[in-house]
Structure formats: C-alpha cells, structure tokens
Design a protein around this motif. Structure first.
Motif, PDB file in Angstrom:
ATOM      1  N   ALA A  58       7.657   3.524  12.787  1.00  0.00           N
ATOM      2  CA  ALA A  58       6.872   2.513  13.258  1.00  0.00           C
ATOM      3  C   ALA A  58       5.662   2.690  12.356  1.00  0.00           C
ATOM      4  O   ALA A  58       5.348   1.524  11.792  1.00  0.00           O
ATOM      5  CB  ALA A  58       6.444   2.460  14.493  1.00  0.00           C
ATOM      6  N   GLN A  59       5.094   3.815  12.077  1.00  0.00           N
ATOM      7  CA  GLN A  59       3.856   3.762  11.434  1.00  0.00           C
ATOM      8  C   GLN A  59       4.210   3.380   9.740  1.00  0.00           C
ATOM      9  O   GLN A  59       3.304   2.576   9.230  1.00  0.00           O
ATOM     10  CB  GLN A  59       3.271   5.164  11.439  1.00  0.00           C
ATOM     11  CG  GLN A  59       2.886   5.604  12.729  1.00  0.00           C
ATOM     12  CD  GLN A  59       1.688   4.613  13.086  1.00  0.00           C
ATOM     13  OE1 GLN A  59       0.763   4.079  12.281  1.00  0.00           O
ATOM     14  NE2 GLN A  59       1.686   4.095  14.358  1.00  0.00           N
ATOM     15  N   THR A  60       5.475   3.770   9.591  1.00  0.00           N
ATOM     16  CA  THR A  60       5.947   3.584   8.216  1.00  0.00           C
ATOM     17  C   THR A  60       6.114   2.158   7.843  1.00  0.00           C
ATOM     18  O   THR A  60       5.827   1.383   6.764  1.00  0.00           O
ATOM     19  CB  THR A  60       7.394   4.186   7.748  1.00  0.00           C
ATOM     20  OG1 THR A  60       6.948   5.719   8.039  1.00  0.00           O
ATOM     21  CG2 THR A  60       7.585   4.034   6.145  1.00  0.00           C
ATOM     22  N   GLU A  61       6.718   1.220   8.711  1.00  0.00           N
ATOM     23  CA  GLU A  61       6.789  -0.208   8.919  1.00  0.00           C
ATOM     24  C   GLU A  61       5.506  -0.782   8.495  1.00  0.00           C
ATOM     25  O   GLU A  61       5.538  -1.914   7.760  1.00  0.00           O
ATOM     26  CB  GLU A  61       7.770  -0.453   9.983  1.00  0.00           C
ATOM     27  CG  GLU A  61       9.237  -0.311  10.164  1.00  0.00           C
ATOM     28  CD  GLU A  61       9.904  -0.700  11.132  1.00  0.00           C
ATOM     29  OE1 GLU A  61       9.346  -0.909  12.146  1.00  0.00           O
ATOM     30  OE2 GLU A  61      11.096  -0.613  11.015  1.00  0.00           O
ATOM     31  N   ILE A  62       4.748  -0.430   9.495  1.00  0.00           N
ATOM     32  CA  ILE A  62       3.193  -1.016   9.346  1.00  0.00           C
ATOM     33  C   ILE A  62       2.716  -0.603   8.088  1.00  0.00           C
ATOM     34  O   ILE A  62       2.000  -1.745   7.464  1.00  0.00           O
ATOM     35  CB  ILE A  62       2.368  -0.432  10.215  1.00  0.00           C
ATOM     36  CG1 ILE A  62       2.769  -0.738  11.730  1.00  0.00           C
ATOM     37  CG2 ILE A  62       0.831  -0.769  10.134  1.00  0.00           C
ATOM     38  CD1 ILE A  62       2.102  -0.098  12.962  1.00  0.00           C
ATOM     39  N   ALA A  63       2.813   0.399   7.397  1.00  0.00           N
ATOM     40  CA  ALA A  63       2.281   0.753   6.029  1.00  0.00           C
ATOM     41  C   ALA A  63       3.144  -0.187   4.931  1.00  0.00           C
ATOM     42  O   ALA A  63       2.508  -0.619   4.037  1.00  0.00           O
ATOM     43  CB  ALA A  63       2.592   2.222   5.729  1.00  0.00           C
ATOM     44  N   LEU A  64       4.290  -0.505   5.350  1.00  0.00           N
ATOM     45  CA  LEU A  64       5.273  -1.029   4.263  1.00  0.00           C
ATOM     46  C   LEU A  64       4.599  -2.733   4.377  1.00  0.00           C
ATOM     47  O   LEU A  64       4.447  -3.257   3.389  1.00  0.00           O
ATOM     48  CB  LEU A  64       6.682  -1.284   4.749  1.00  0.00           C
ATOM     49  CG  LEU A  64       7.610  -1.800   3.837  1.00  0.00           C
ATOM     50  CD1 LEU A  64       7.525  -1.420   2.546  1.00  0.00           C
ATOM     51  CD2 LEU A  64       8.873  -2.002   4.291  1.00  0.00           C
ATOM     52  N   ARG A  65       4.158  -3.320   5.173  1.00  0.00           N
ATOM     53  CA  ARG A  65       3.768  -4.714   5.395  1.00  0.00           C
ATOM     54  C   ARG A  65       2.340  -4.530   4.664  1.00  0.00           C
ATOM     55  O   ARG A  65       1.915  -5.672   4.179  1.00  0.00           O
ATOM     56  CB  ARG A  65       3.663  -4.994   6.865  1.00  0.00           C
ATOM     57  CG  ARG A  65       5.172  -5.288   7.473  1.00  0.00           C
ATOM     58  CD  ARG A  65       4.887  -6.205   8.611  1.00  0.00           C
ATOM     59  NE  ARG A  65       4.026  -5.363   9.876  1.00  0.00           N
ATOM     60  CZ  ARG A  65       4.756  -4.640  10.602  1.00  0.00           C
ATOM     61  NH1 ARG A  65       6.225  -4.708  10.611  1.00  0.00           N
ATOM     62  NH2 ARG A  65       4.342  -4.051  11.697  1.00  0.00           N
ATOM     63  N   MET A  66       1.687  -3.627   4.900  1.00  0.00           N
ATOM     64  CA  MET A  66       0.384  -3.463   4.262  1.00  0.00           C
ATOM     65  C   MET A  66       0.447  -3.042   2.732  1.00  0.00           C
ATOM     66  O   MET A  66      -0.804  -3.010   1.840  1.00  0.00           O
ATOM     67  CB  MET A  66      -0.571  -2.356   5.070  1.00  0.00           C
ATOM     68  CG  MET A  66      -0.863  -3.207   6.274  1.00  0.00           C
ATOM     69  SD  MET A  66      -1.921  -1.767   7.452  1.00  0.00           S
ATOM     70  CE  MET A  66      -3.367  -1.474   6.387  1.00  0.00           C
TER      71      MET A  66
END
Length: 456
Positions: free
Chosen positions: A257-265
C-alpha cells in the motif's frame, strides 16, 4: 526402517535349539543305559553259568571230576543266539573246553571276574570263577571260564538306541511345534498393541490404554509419551504456520500500500520503475507465503482425509464464484460446462486444488479472453478440464512442473511460486486420481489442466 530378524522366529529357534539339545542328551543317555543294561544282563547270565558249572566240581580218587550241566549253556542261549565258549582248568591244566581261551586274571576264591576280549576274530565277554577243590591231600585251584560273543547284546543295544533316536526326533518335532505356539502366544499382546495403533488415523494421537503384560508396560509408557510429544509438536507447527502466514501477509500488505502511494507521487520514470519492482517482489512474496500455507494445510489434511460424497459440478461452481471477481478485473470470462458427477473426497482439499489450477489459468491468460471448465464422465472416472488461452506449457516435459517450485518456460514476468500444480497433484494423488497436463488444442494456444478423479 531397519529390520532385524523376528523376535518370534528367534524365540522359536532358541526353544527349538534347547529341545534339540535335550533330545540329543536323552538319546545319548538312553543309548548308554541300554548298553549298560544289556551288558549287565549278559554278565549275570555268564556268572550264573560259570557258577552252575563250578558247583558240579568234585573230587574222586584224588582227581577233579566235572560233569557239564546242560542248564549252564541253556541259559546262555536264552538271551541270544551267540556262540558260547568255555574252559575249565585245574592247576593250570585244561580239564575240558577250548585250550586257546585265555581266562582273565582270577580274583579271590568264589569271586566272578569279567573281561571283554577277542576270540577267533569275534568280540567276546568272559566270566571266570575260581574255586578250590580238595584232590587228595592238597587243594587244587579250579578255574571255570565261560565266554559268549557280543553280537546279540550289541543288536539289542542298537535296537534300543534306534528306538530312543526315533523317540528323540518325535520329542524334538513336538517341542519345536510347542515352541512356535509359545512364541506366538507370548508375542500376541505385542501384536495386539501394534494392531491397535496401526488401525488409528494419522491424527489420532490419544494414549494407548489396554491391558498388557508387565514386561510391555515400559514400551506402552514410552509410546504414550512419544505420542504426547508428537501431538504437542504438531499443534505447535500448525500454530506457527498460521501465525507466520499472518505475520508475513500483514506487513507485506502494508508495504504494498505504501509503495503504491509512493508510485503515484513519483516524479521520474526511474523512480516509478524501482517502485514497480518493489510491488512485484511484494506480490511474489505474498503469493508464496499464501501457497506455502496452502501446501502445509494440504499436507496435514491428507493424513486424515475425509471421504464425503460430493458433486464435482457443485464444487466447481462454488470455486468459480469465489474467483469471479479476480477474473473480472482482467475481463476474463469463466465458463463452466458441467454435468453432475458424484465423487468421494475432501471438499476443502479439492476446492484448494481447483482454486490453484483456476488461479493459474486466470493469471496466465491475456485480458479479454475466457477460461473454460468442463466436466465429463466415463464408466469409472470424472474429468474436470481447465482450459485457458494463455501461452501454454511450452515444449519441455510436463512432469517436472508438478514438483515444488518448478515453473514452466513461458512464465515470463508473471508472479508465481511454483506450488500451484504441486498442491493439485498431491491432492489428486491422495484421492486416488491424477493430474494430466497438456497444451490446449486451440487456435490461440493455451494450457489444459485436467483433474481426473474416481467416481463414488
């Protein structure tokens, strides 16, 4: 398991060896007693014959006179048909009989002396009796010697020895049979305990409670302690597997989940590629943890397999419904063509096997394609085929694909652990079925995995 020679056989052989030794000893004793008895009988008759002859001695006109009584030789003929020899001497001069018959060294007057010798090529037994007879003014020592060949006595002893040998053999055979019976009876409680334990299911680890001889009490105590430790070990293993799967999946879900957030940013393509690789690694680890848990569950349940009557079509429909959301996310259609097929098995394990097969089909199929499930039956088996439109299984041999952590050559960059087909193959083998792998005979290719199960 290293096996040595059977306790029952060893006990039987030991008892039989003791019986054989006793048989030989009894034969030797009877033979010795038979020879001694025959010898004594002959000695007594010889002594009586010599005494009878000696009693007829008399003195007339200063000379020793003798009349051989018929009874003296008749009694020798009563025990056997052996040849009889005799000699009567007075003062060293032969009065009558065989001059070459040498009497044994005489004893005191009136004492019978026995001796075994050879006369005219035959073994003889001699009895000699000395008696003083007054002839004139001086007593004269008269020696009466009676001899008989030993053939009859030896024959009697040999007959008794043969009879003793036959009785000893009969005793040994009877003792050997009784030894086998004793060994079987003595080991029967141990065999009953082993039978009681072998009839239990793999998950039945209750203490063994049954009457047993005192000698088996330590074995039962050790067996019950081992089963208690094994039960605790299995429980700890199950708890560890479940806890480990939970502990692994929860952090991995958080990391994803945290990696997906970082991917969008992410600002650059390089950062996005690195984050996608992290997501892929997390997905692969999560899937591996899940399938390792499934494999452990399958391995445990196989040991205590349920045999419920199931409709394979209903089981397939339930599995399709559970995976429908996953397939729809990639626009993959799950098509079920099923007729009723009754089988006997464990619903949890069979659903697990079918879910792994169907999950692989969805994972390897291109978007906007279909996966077909078809159930057919013949006289003895039901066949559930799962056909996809993916890259297929390749040209390499298919058998290694059912081994743990083995993946096909067409996996490309698709996340997988190599346990799905392993789980399915083990489940089917436990149910008396098999897993068949082939490439689908479709225009676009694909794989065809068939679950073959015996009908109930």
């Amino acid at each position: 398991m290293i096996q040595s020679r059977s306790i029952g056989k060893r006990l039987t052989l030991l008892l039989a060896a003791v019986a054989a030794l006793l048989s030989v000893l009894s034969w030797a004793m009877v033979t010795a007693l038979a020879r001694e008895a025959s010898q004594r009988t002959q000695d007594n008759v010889l002594a009586a014959s010599a005494t009878t002859i000696a009693e007829t001695l008399r003195s007339e006109q200063g000379e020793v006179r003798l009349e051989l009584p018929y009874a003296a030789f008749a009694m020798l003929g009563a025990i056997s048909e052996d040849r009889v020899f005799y000699r009567v001497t007075a003062g060293g001069v032969t009065l009558t009989g065989y001059d070459e018959l040498t009497p044994p060294t005489p004893g005191s007057a009136g004492q019978v002396v026995f001796e075994t010798s050879v006369f005219r090529g035959a073994a003889i037994r001699m009895a000699s009796l000395g008696r003083a007879v007054l002839a004139g003014d001086e007593p004269v020592l008269v020696t009466v010697t009676v001899a008989q060949t030993r053939d009859g006595v030896s024959a009697v002893a040999d007959d008794l020895s043969s009879l003793a040998a036959m009785l000893s053999v009969a005793f040994f055979l009877l003792a050997a049979a009784l030894s086998a019976l004793v060994a079987y009876t003595s080991l029967k409680p141990l065999n009953e305990i082993a039978s009681a334990v072998s009839r239990r299911g793999p998950s039945d680890l209750r203490p063994v409670v049954r009457p047993a001889p005192t000698e088996l009490a330590p074995l039962l105590l050790a067996l019950n302690r081992l089963m208690d430790r094994l039960r605790q070990s299995i429980r700890r293993s199950e708890d560890f597997i479940a806890e480990a799967a939970h502990r692994i999946r929860t952090p991995l879900a958080t990391v994803r989940a945290q990696t997906e957030i970082a991917l969008r940013m992410a600002q650059t393509d390089t950062e996005r590629e690195h984050l996608r690789q992290i997501i892929r690694a997390v997905d692969e680890s999560s899937r591996s943890a899940g399938q390792l848990l499934d494999h452990a569950t399958v391995a445990y349940r196989i040991e205590d397999l349920a045999r419920d009557t199931l409709d394979l079509a209903t089981l397939a429909a339930r599995t399709v419904a559970a995976l429908e959301p996953t397939a729809s996310m990639r626009d993959i259609r799950l098509l079920l063509k099923a007729d009723t097929a009754w089988i006997a098995g464990d619903a949890v394990l069979l659903e697990n096997a079918l879910r792994n097969i169907l999950d692989n089909a969805i994972k390897y199929s291109p978007e906007d394609t279909s996966v077909t499930l078809q159930i057919t039956c013949d006289a003895t088996t039901a066949r559930l085929s799962v056909t996809d439109q993916g890259p297929g299984l390749g040209l390499a041999p298919f058998e290694p694909l059912t081994q743990r952590f083995q993946r096909g050559e067409n996996t490309a960059d698709i996340v997988g652990s190599g346990l799905g087909l392993t789980i399915a193959a083990e489940v089917l083998q436990a149910h008396g079925g098999r897993l068949e792998l082939s490439n689908a005979q479709l225009k676009g290719g694909g794989a065809c995995i068939t679950l073959v199960l015996p009908l109930a």
